[in-house]
Design a protein around this motif. Structure first.
Motif, PDB file in Angstrom:
ATOM      1  N   PHE A  38       0.807  -1.307   0.003  1.00  0.00           N
ATOM      2  CA  PHE A  38      -0.232  -0.035  -0.266  1.00  0.00           C
ATOM      3  C   PHE A  38       1.206   1.304  -0.170  1.00  0.00           C
ATOM      4  CE2 PHE A  38      -2.837  -3.491   1.622  1.00  0.00           C
ATOM      5  CZ  PHE A  38      -4.268  -2.649   0.910  1.00  0.00           C
ATOM      6  N   GLY A  39       0.514   1.520  -0.611  1.00  0.00           N
ATOM      7  CA  GLY A  39       1.222   3.093  -0.818  1.00  0.00           C
ATOM      8  C   GLY A  39       0.490   4.684  -0.232  1.00  0.00           C
ATOM      9  N   PRO A  40       0.744   5.397   0.318  1.00  0.00           N
ATOM     10  CA  PRO A  40       1.100   7.277   0.588  1.00  0.00           C
ATOM     11  C   PRO A  40      -0.605   7.727   0.855  1.00  0.00           C
ATOM     12  CG  PRO A  40       1.553   7.907  -1.063  1.00  0.00           C
ATOM     13  CD  PRO A  40       1.312   6.269  -1.244  1.00  0.00           C
ATOM     14  N   GLU A  41      -1.766   6.947   0.175  1.00  0.00           N
ATOM     15  CA  GLU A  41      -2.979   6.641   0.248  1.00  0.00           C
ATOM     16  C   GLU A  41      -3.531   6.079   0.120  1.00  0.00           C
ATOM     17  OE1 GLU A  41      -4.438  10.344   0.214  1.00  0.00           O
ATOM     18  OE2 GLU A  41      -2.220  10.742   0.082  1.00  0.00           O
ATOM     19  N   VAL A  42      -4.906   5.997   1.010  1.00  0.00           N
ATOM     20  CA  VAL A  42      -5.673   4.719   1.290  1.00  0.00           C
ATOM     21  C   VAL A  42      -5.961   3.743  -0.060  1.00  0.00           C
ATOM     22  CG1 VAL A  42      -7.666   3.571   2.487  1.00  0.00           C
ATOM     23  CG2 VAL A  42      -6.810   5.629   3.584  1.00  0.00           C
ATOM     24  N   GLU A  43      -5.922   3.168   0.070  1.00  0.00           N
ATOM     25  CA  GLU A  43      -6.005   1.738  -1.106  1.00  0.00           C
ATOM     26  C   GLU A  43      -6.762   0.599  -1.656  1.00  0.00           C
ATOM     27  OE1 GLU A  43      -2.799   1.957  -4.767  1.00  0.00           O
ATOM     28  OE2 GLU A  43      -1.634   2.144  -2.461  1.00  0.00           O
ATOM     29  N   ARG A  44      -8.664   0.807  -2.065  1.00  0.00           N
ATOM     30  CA  ARG A  44      -8.366  -0.357  -1.695  1.00  0.00           C
ATOM     31  C   ARG A  44      -8.539  -1.612  -3.036  1.00  0.00           C
ATOM     32  NH1 ARG A  44     -13.457  -2.463  -4.353  1.00  0.00           N
ATOM     33  NH2 ARG A  44     -15.057  -3.052  -2.744  1.00  0.00           N
ATOM     34  N   ILE A  45      -8.221  -2.191  -2.298  1.00  0.00           N
ATOM     35  CA  ILE A  45      -7.800  -4.043  -2.987  1.00  0.00           C
ATOM     36  C   ILE A  45      -8.415  -5.198  -2.856  1.00  0.00           C
ATOM     37  CG2 ILE A  45      -5.968  -5.929  -4.011  1.00  0.00           C
ATOM     38  CD1 ILE A  45      -5.701  -2.547  -4.231  1.00  0.00           C
ATOM     39  N   SER A  46      -9.201  -6.022  -3.707  1.00  0.00           N
ATOM     40  CA  SER A  46      -9.750  -7.560  -3.751  1.00  0.00           C
ATOM     41  C   SER A  46      -8.730  -7.868  -3.356  1.00  0.00           C
ATOM     42  CB  SER A  46     -10.600  -7.183  -5.357  1.00  0.00           C
ATOM     43  OG  SER A  46     -11.820  -6.771  -5.662  1.00  0.00           O
ATOM     44  N   VAL A  47      -9.170  -8.957  -2.909  1.00  0.00           N
ATOM     45  CA  VAL A  47      -7.777 -10.389  -3.129  1.00  0.00           C
ATOM     46  C   VAL A  47      -8.064 -11.135  -3.356  1.00  0.00           C
ATOM     47  CG1 VAL A  47      -7.756 -12.018  -0.774  1.00  0.00           C
ATOM     48  CG2 VAL A  47      -8.267  -9.751  -0.265  1.00  0.00           C
ATOM     49  N   PHE A  48      -9.217 -11.718  -4.287  1.00  0.00           N
ATOM     50  CA  PHE A  48     -10.096 -12.295  -5.499  1.00  0.00           C
ATOM     51  C   PHE A  48      -9.948 -12.013  -6.257  1.00  0.00           C
ATOM     52  CE2 PHE A  48     -10.934 -14.224  -0.964  1.00  0.00           C
ATOM     53  CZ  PHE A  48     -10.519 -14.938  -0.597  1.00  0.00           C
ATOM     54  N   ALA A  49      -9.679 -11.682  -7.686  1.00  0.00           N
ATOM     55  CA  ALA A  49      -9.494 -11.536  -8.972  1.00  0.00           C
ATOM     56  C   ALA A  49     -10.794 -11.818  -9.673  1.00  0.00           C
ATOM     57  CB  ALA A  49      -8.183 -11.563 -10.259  1.00  0.00           C
ATOM     58  N   ASP A  50     -11.047 -12.943  -9.515  1.00  0.00           N
ATOM     59  CA  ASP A  50     -12.301 -13.625  -9.993  1.00  0.00           C
ATOM     60  C   ASP A  50     -13.908 -13.514  -9.393  1.00  0.00           C
ATOM     61  OD1 ASP A  50     -11.454 -15.458  -8.226  1.00  0.00           O
ATOM     62  OD2 ASP A  50     -12.563 -16.996  -9.191  1.00  0.00           O
ATOM     63  N   GLU A  51     -13.699 -13.008  -7.818  1.00  0.00           N
ATOM     64  CA  GLU A  51     -14.465 -12.472  -6.963  1.00  0.00           C
ATOM     65  C   GLU A  51     -14.361 -11.049  -6.276  1.00  0.00           C
ATOM     66  OE1 GLU A  51     -16.636 -16.126  -5.265  1.00  0.00           O
ATOM     67  OE2 GLU A  51     -14.845 -16.361  -5.549  1.00  0.00           O
ATOM     68  N   PRO A  52     -14.093 -10.397  -7.157  1.00  0.00           N
ATOM     69  CA  PRO A  52     -13.596  -8.679  -6.496  1.00  0.00           C
ATOM     70  C   PRO A  52     -14.454  -8.159  -5.164  1.00  0.00           C
ATOM     71  CG  PRO A  52     -14.718  -8.474  -8.485  1.00  0.00           C
ATOM     72  CD  PRO A  52     -14.884 -10.209  -8.392  1.00  0.00           C
ATOM     73  N   ASP A  53     -15.895  -9.198  -5.218  1.00  0.00           N
ATOM     74  CA  ASP A  53     -16.958  -8.296  -3.928  1.00  0.00           C
ATOM     75  C   ASP A  53     -16.610  -9.478  -2.810  1.00  0.00           C
ATOM     76  OD1 ASP A  53     -17.478  -5.585  -4.735  1.00  0.00           O
ATOM     77  OD2 ASP A  53     -19.603  -6.238  -5.906  1.00  0.00           O
ATOM     78  N   ARG A  54     -16.227 -10.388  -2.809  1.00  0.00           N
ATOM     79  CA  ARG A  54     -15.644 -11.570  -2.055  1.00  0.00           C
ATOM     80  C   ARG A  54     -15.007 -11.127  -0.602  1.00  0.00           C
ATOM     81  NH1 ARG A  54     -13.400 -17.768  -2.858  1.00  0.00           N
ATOM     82  NH2 ARG A  54     -12.906 -17.859  -0.573  1.00  0.00           N
ATOM     83  N   ALA A  55     -14.129 -10.342  -0.769  1.00  0.00           N
ATOM     84  CA  ALA A  55     -13.098  -9.642   0.354  1.00  0.00           C
ATOM     85  C   ALA A  55     -12.268  -8.697  -0.162  1.00  0.00           C
ATOM     86  CB  ALA A  55     -12.338 -11.151   0.675  1.00  0.00           C
ATOM     87  N   VAL A  56     -12.004  -7.295   0.948  1.00  0.00           N
ATOM     88  CA  VAL A  56     -11.398  -6.640   0.276  1.00  0.00           C
ATOM     89  C   VAL A  56     -10.668  -5.708   1.447  1.00  0.00           C
ATOM     90  CG1 VAL A  56     -11.298  -3.813  -0.429  1.00  0.00           C
ATOM     91  CG2 VAL A  56     -13.112  -5.464  -1.391  1.00  0.00           C
ATOM     92  N   ILE A  57      -9.368  -5.551   0.771  1.00  0.00           N
ATOM     93  CA  ILE A  57      -8.450  -4.931   1.421  1.00  0.00           C
ATOM     94  C   ILE A  57      -7.910  -3.487   2.109  1.00  0.00           C
ATOM     95  CG2 ILE A  57      -6.364  -5.382   3.302  1.00  0.00           C
ATOM     96  CD1 ILE A  57      -7.113  -7.833   3.026  1.00  0.00           C
ATOM     97  N   TYR A  58      -8.304  -2.567   2.326  1.00  0.00           N
ATOM     98  CA  TYR A  58      -8.242  -1.237   2.463  1.00  0.00           C
ATOM     99  C   TYR A  58      -6.940  -0.777   3.337  1.00  0.00           C
ATOM    100  CZ  TYR A  58     -13.794  -0.758   1.460  1.00  0.00           C
ATOM    101  OH  TYR A  58     -14.484  -0.817   0.605  1.00  0.00           O
ATOM    102  N   GLY A  59      -6.051  -0.501   2.677  1.00  0.00           N
ATOM    103  CA  GLY A  59      -4.911  -0.416   3.781  1.00  0.00           C
ATOM    104  C   GLY A  59      -3.852   1.079   3.318  1.00  0.00           C
ATOM    105  N   VAL A  60      -3.155   1.606   4.072  1.00  0.00           N
ATOM    106  CA  VAL A  60      -2.404   2.574   3.580  1.00  0.00           C
ATOM    107  C   VAL A  60      -0.890   3.187   4.621  1.00  0.00           C
ATOM    108  CG1 VAL A  60      -3.251   3.716   5.576  1.00  0.00           C
ATOM    109  CG2 VAL A  60      -2.145   5.001   3.457  1.00  0.00           C
ATOM    110  N   SER A  61       0.243   3.300   3.950  1.00  0.00           N
ATOM    111  CA  SER A  61       1.185   2.994   4.108  1.00  0.00           C
ATOM    112  C   SER A  61       2.252   4.777   4.907  1.00  0.00           C
ATOM    113  CB  SER A  61       2.605   3.146   3.480  1.00  0.00           C
ATOM    114  OG  SER A  61       2.542   0.906   3.249  1.00  0.00           O
TER     115      SER A  61
END
Length: 291
Positions: A115-138
């Motif tokens: 993760f970069g200096p701004e909060v980002e939203r990344i899907s864990v499973f590419a084929d199921e983008p709404d299954r689980a999502v990680i939000y993070g920031v450094s």
């Protein structure tokens, strides 16, 4: 049925300069110098053996902004092992290893995300983008004194929302107040799990809705960091319930023992009591080296 299964680690402090090495025997000093790397290796092994979907690392991967090349190489080796096992990894940086520190030009594996200096939203499973999502920031630099949580948007359509941040929750952690926030700040996001870093003693601050966890550091680095150290193995079920299993991964364990002398009558009884206390402590160290 599990929505996502992951390992939550934090505060690896790879290549940490252990305090007081000059005061111990050379073979013990050598084990201490490698202890953070050995603990990290155990984390990677755990991810692979448990067939998790992801590893989450909540900041302070390295001990200093000018991280050693050895630490960076060993960290990337572990991420590559996960990549080969089809396990994703998500990393944020904290006050010890901010983004503006020195680092070698080492490419991250395809399944690893930093993760970069701004909060980002990344899907864990590419084929199921709404299954689980990680939000993070450094942390962009070491001194982050403002609350980062308002920068996280509220939970969206994802079935499981996980926040990854290096932060000081509450005012009684005994740690520097970097990225200070409250439990109420975390609750307002509607997330299912907050993967925190910064506090070195493990603590489940809230069990559900959301689950808020500090796993602590995976390897104690000095006599004040006593007891078992490790990571959490986390399952978020279809119903939204969160199951936590603490897994010790430390290779050298510190303990501080107290012995009452009120009932002891001579030096030999004192020596016997010391020996008994050390023996009992060794029995509970799970075969690890004990200091």
């Amino acid at each position: 049925m599990s929505i996502i299964r992951f390992v939550h680690a934090a505060d690896l402090h790879l290549d940490s300069p252990f305090k007081g090495l000059s005061d111990v025997q050379p073979e013990i000093a050598a084990k201490l110098r490698n202890a953070t790397f050995d603990a990290y290796q155990k984390i990677i092994d755990l991810c692979i053996s448990e067939k998790v979907d992801a590893l989450l690392v909540s900041g302070d991967v390295f001990d200093g902004a000018d991280r050693s090349l050895r630490a960076q190489l060993r960290f990337m080796d572990g991420l590559r092992r996960l990549d080969e096992a089809d396990i994703r990894s998500f990393i944020c940086h904290g006050n010890h290893d901010p983004l503006d520190g020195w680092e070698a030009n080492l490419p991250f594996p395809e399944k690893a995300f930093r993760f970069g200096p701004e909060v980002e939203r990344i899907s864990v499973f590419a084929d199921e983008p709404d299954r689980a999502v990680i939000y993070g920031v450094s942390y962009p630099q070491r001194e982050v004194r403002h609350n980062l949580i308002p920068d996280f948007r509220s939970k969206g359509s994802e079935r499981a929302a996980i926040g990854l941040v290096h932060a000081n929750v509450g005012s009684d952690t005994g740690h520097a107040p970097y990225a200070p926030c409250t439990l109420e700040d975390l609750e307002r996001t509607g997330f299912d799990y907050w993967a925190l870093g910064h506090v070195h003693t493990r603590k489940v601050m809230r069990k559900q809705s959301p689950t808020v966890v500090y796993p602590g550091n995976p390897q104690g680095r000095h006599p004040n960091e006593t007891g078992a150290r490790g990571v959490y193995l986390v399952d978020i079920s279809d119903s939204g319930d969160v199951h936590l299993d603490f897994c010790a991964v430390d290779t050298v364990r510190w303990e501080s023992l107290e012995i009452g002398i009120a009932e002891l009558e001579n030096d030999q009884e004192l020596l016997d009591a010391v020996g008994q206390a050390i023996g009992d402590a060794r029995e509970t160290a799970d075969g690890r080296d004990l200091i």
